[in-house]
Design a protein around this motif. Structure first.
Motif, PDB file in Angstrom:
ATOM      1  N   PHE A 299    -110.229 -39.857  11.934  1.00  0.00           N
ATOM      2  CA  PHE A 299    -110.790 -40.421  13.169  1.00  0.00           C
ATOM      3  C   PHE A 299    -111.636 -39.391  13.936  1.00  0.00           C
ATOM      4  O   PHE A 299    -112.320 -39.746  14.884  1.00  0.00           O
ATOM      5  CB  PHE A 299    -109.667 -40.901  14.107  1.00  0.00           C
ATOM      6  N   ASP A 300    -111.505 -38.113  13.548  1.00  0.00           N
ATOM      7  CA  ASP A 300    -112.093 -37.012  14.308  1.00  0.00           C
ATOM      8  C   ASP A 300    -113.287 -36.421  13.543  1.00  0.00           C
ATOM      9  O   ASP A 300    -113.129 -35.599  12.641  1.00  0.00           O
ATOM     10  CB  ASP A 300    -110.990 -35.958  14.535  1.00  0.00           C
ATOM     11  N   GLY A 301    -114.494 -36.848  13.916  1.00  0.00           N
ATOM     12  CA  GLY A 301    -115.712 -36.428  13.217  1.00  0.00           C
ATOM     13  C   GLY A 301    -115.892 -34.918  13.166  1.00  0.00           C
ATOM     14  O   GLY A 301    -116.318 -34.364  12.154  1.00  0.00           O
ATOM     15  N   GLU A 302    -115.557 -34.233  14.265  1.00  0.00           N
ATOM     16  CA  GLU A 302    -115.725 -32.768  14.298  1.00  0.00           C
ATOM     17  C   GLU A 302    -114.790 -32.100  13.297  1.00  0.00           C
ATOM     18  O   GLU A 302    -115.159 -31.128  12.635  1.00  0.00           O
ATOM     19  CB  GLU A 302    -115.467 -32.222  15.718  1.00  0.00           C
ATOM     20  N   ALA A 303    -113.564 -32.627  13.195  1.00  0.00           N
ATOM     21  CA  ALA A 303    -112.605 -32.081  12.226  1.00  0.00           C
ATOM     22  C   ALA A 303    -113.105 -32.314  10.803  1.00  0.00           C
ATOM     23  O   ALA A 303    -113.050 -31.420   9.955  1.00  0.00           O
ATOM     24  CB  ALA A 303    -111.238 -32.736  12.424  1.00  0.00           C
ATOM     25  N   VAL A 304    -113.629 -33.521  10.549  1.00  0.00           N
ATOM     26  CA  VAL A 304    -114.093 -33.852   9.200  1.00  0.00           C
ATOM     27  C   VAL A 304    -115.290 -32.980   8.810  1.00  0.00           C
ATOM     28  O   VAL A 304    -115.412 -32.541   7.664  1.00  0.00           O
ATOM     29  CB  VAL A 304    -114.440 -35.356   9.099  1.00  0.00           C
TER      30      VAL A 304
ATOM     31  N   ASP B 155     -98.998 -39.296  10.404  1.00  0.00           N
ATOM     32  CA  ASP B 155     -99.206 -40.719  10.677  1.00  0.00           C
ATOM     33  C   ASP B 155    -100.645 -41.030  11.130  1.00  0.00           C
ATOM     34  O   ASP B 155    -100.869 -41.811  12.051  1.00  0.00           O
ATOM     35  CB  ASP B 155     -98.175 -41.228  11.705  1.00  0.00           C
ATOM     36  N   LEU B 156    -101.580 -40.382  10.450  1.00  0.00           N
ATOM     37  CA  LEU B 156    -103.006 -40.609  10.695  1.00  0.00           C
ATOM     38  C   LEU B 156    -103.680 -40.734   9.331  1.00  0.00           C
ATOM     39  O   LEU B 156    -103.179 -40.170   8.355  1.00  0.00           O
ATOM     40  CB  LEU B 156    -103.620 -39.387  11.399  1.00  0.00           C
ATOM     41  N   PRO B 157    -104.798 -41.447   9.240  1.00  0.00           N
ATOM     42  CA  PRO B 157    -105.544 -41.417   7.978  1.00  0.00           C
ATOM     43  C   PRO B 157    -106.174 -40.035   7.805  1.00  0.00           C
ATOM     44  O   PRO B 157    -106.784 -39.515   8.739  1.00  0.00           O
ATOM     45  CB  PRO B 157    -106.606 -42.503   8.175  1.00  0.00           C
ATOM     46  N   ILE B 158    -106.010 -39.464   6.625  1.00  0.00           N
ATOM     47  CA  ILE B 158    -106.469 -38.094   6.387  1.00  0.00           C
ATOM     48  C   ILE B 158    -107.614 -38.093   5.374  1.00  0.00           C
ATOM     49  O   ILE B 158    -107.429 -38.454   4.213  1.00  0.00           O
ATOM     50  CB  ILE B 158    -105.293 -37.213   5.866  1.00  0.00           C
TER      51      ILE B 158
ATOM     52  N   ILE C  89    -101.745 -28.816  13.605  1.00  0.00           N
ATOM     53  CA  ILE C  89    -103.095 -28.389  13.183  1.00  0.00           C
ATOM     54  C   ILE C  89    -104.022 -29.600  13.074  1.00  0.00           C
ATOM     55  O   ILE C  89    -105.145 -29.590  13.581  1.00  0.00           O
ATOM     56  CB  ILE C  89    -103.025 -27.636  11.830  1.00  0.00           C
ATOM     57  N   ILE C  90    -103.525 -30.652  12.427  1.00  0.00           N
ATOM     58  CA  ILE C  90    -104.352 -31.858  12.234  1.00  0.00           C
ATOM     59  C   ILE C  90    -104.692 -32.495  13.584  1.00  0.00           C
ATOM     60  O   ILE C  90    -105.842 -32.858  13.838  1.00  0.00           O
ATOM     61  CB  ILE C  90    -103.621 -32.885  11.318  1.00  0.00           C
ATOM     62  N   GLU C  91    -103.704 -32.585  14.467  1.00  0.00           N
ATOM     63  CA  GLU C  91    -103.953 -33.208  15.778  1.00  0.00           C
ATOM     64  C   GLU C  91    -104.943 -32.409  16.617  1.00  0.00           C
ATOM     65  O   GLU C  91    -105.663 -32.965  17.448  1.00  0.00           O
ATOM     66  CB  GLU C  91    -102.634 -33.384  16.539  1.00  0.00           C
TER      67      GLU C  91
END
Ligand code: AMP
Ligand code: MG
Length: 330
Positions: free
Chosen positions: A41-46, A133-136, A19-21
């Motif tokens: 890292f993903d502006g649209e997700a944020v 393994d990503l900044p959340i 889901i996060i990826e």
């Protein structure tokens, strides 16, 4: 959208990773409150976090990482005192604000040149962060301005149908949000009080300021200016010195047929023994851990919460009083 509540295990964690990826949101437990996470890292997700919560666009998010994550990928200019603090208090309920390297999406910090970093100690938070393994980027997993969630059920009550997955790690033990500490200056400065107290920080860093916004001055932690943590019922807040007045008010309201509940700690509970009570606990750790749960319970059973502040006001209670006065002070 269907919202699943799953215990963190191999299969739910790999679903969370997917889901996060793919740019989606996952709610996860921490030792403070539940977070609503997206790939930083993903502006649209944020952006989805702001939409789902109805969060004001100028209130930056904290970036959560697992304990082995190399934060020099995200931030720079880490002072020595911050390294000492990290050594002593991380993983734990302390967010440190550093200068951004510009690698996380600008949506995370709402255009500020800093990023708040947090390494939660909750084992399920660590498992989730390690798996992705990503900044959340994650704020509390509630609708903006409502009481922060400390169980998966609280998250579900606010966000059912809006997010695909809630990882259920049981009730959070800390209870109030992390301390936010500005680490961009010569000495650290508390922007939001929490379980890691100013005293604890000063002990390690030698000194510690507290940011108190003055009228007209730029707000350094934008979130602090908003109404927050509010239950969906009427509230009143009395100081410990006014506890007799609070109890009289409670009796008067009850006499008029109002579903009033007295929210208080052990001292006040023993003195008045109210029949309708939202009991916070006997010491500062219990009170912090129960506060949001009792505010959420209160809005279900009461039409009026009459809160009495505990006598002690320093240490952890600084953070508790900050939340209680925003929730009930109005
Ligand atoms: P929440 O995510 O609801 O726990 O709120 C996060 C808190 O951290 C808010 O009070 C924000 O204003 C504060 N915060 C996050 N990032 C920063 C930053 N870069 N600088 C100052 N405060 C921050
Ligand atoms: Mg919040």
């Amino acid at each position: 959208m269907q919202t699943q509540i799953l215990k963190p295990d191999e299969s739910s964690l790999s679903a969370a990773k997917k889901i996060i990826e793919e740019g989606g949101l996952v709610a996860f437990p921490t030792e403070t409150v539940y977070g609503l996470g997206a790939n930083a890292f993903d502006g649209e997700a944020v952006k989805k976090i702001y939409e789902v919560k109805g969060r004001p666009q100028d209130n930056p998010l904290i970036v959560h990482v697992h304990k082995d994550y190399d934060i020099s990928r995200i931030v720079c200019d880490i002072p020595d005192y911050a390294k000492k603090l990290a050594e002593k208090y991380l993983p734990g309920p302390l967010t440190m604000v550093f200068k951004s390297k510009g690698t996380v999406s600008p949506v995370v910090s709402c255009g500020l040149d800093t990023v708040g970093i947090r390494v939660p100690s909750h084992p399920d938070a660590q498992k989730f962060l390690k798996t992705v393994d990503l900044p959340i980027a994650a704020p509390s997993a509630n609708v903006s301005k409502h009481v922060s969630p400390v169980t998966a059920e609280h998250v579900y009550a606010d966000l059912n149908g809006k997010i695909p997955l809630i990882l259920d790690g049981g009730k959070c033990t800390g209870g109030i949000e992390s301390t936010v500490l500005d680490c961009t200056g010569n000495i650290p400065c508390v922007l939001r009080s929490g379980l890691v107290t100013r005293e604890m920080i000063a002990e390690v860093a030698g000194d510690c300021g507290v940011f108190i916004p003055k009228a007209g001055e730029k707000v350094r932690s934008p979130g602090m200016k908003y109404k927050h943590y509010s239950p969906n019922c009427r509230t009143m807040l009395f100081s410990f010195a006014e506890r007799q007045k609070a109890f009289e008010e409670y009796k008067k309201q009850r006499g008029e047929g109002v579903d009033a509940y007295l929210m208080c700690d052990g001292d006040v509970a023993r003195e008045f023994n109210p029949e309708f009570m939202l009991f916070l606990g006997n010491n500062e750790d219990e009170i912090a851990a129960n506060l949001y749960d009792k505010l959420r319970e209160g809005e279900k059973v009461a039409t009026l919460i009459i809160a009495v502040a505990p006598e002690k006001q320093d240490g952890v209670m600084t953070g508790v009083m900050n939340r209680l006065s925003k929730a009930c002070g109005g």
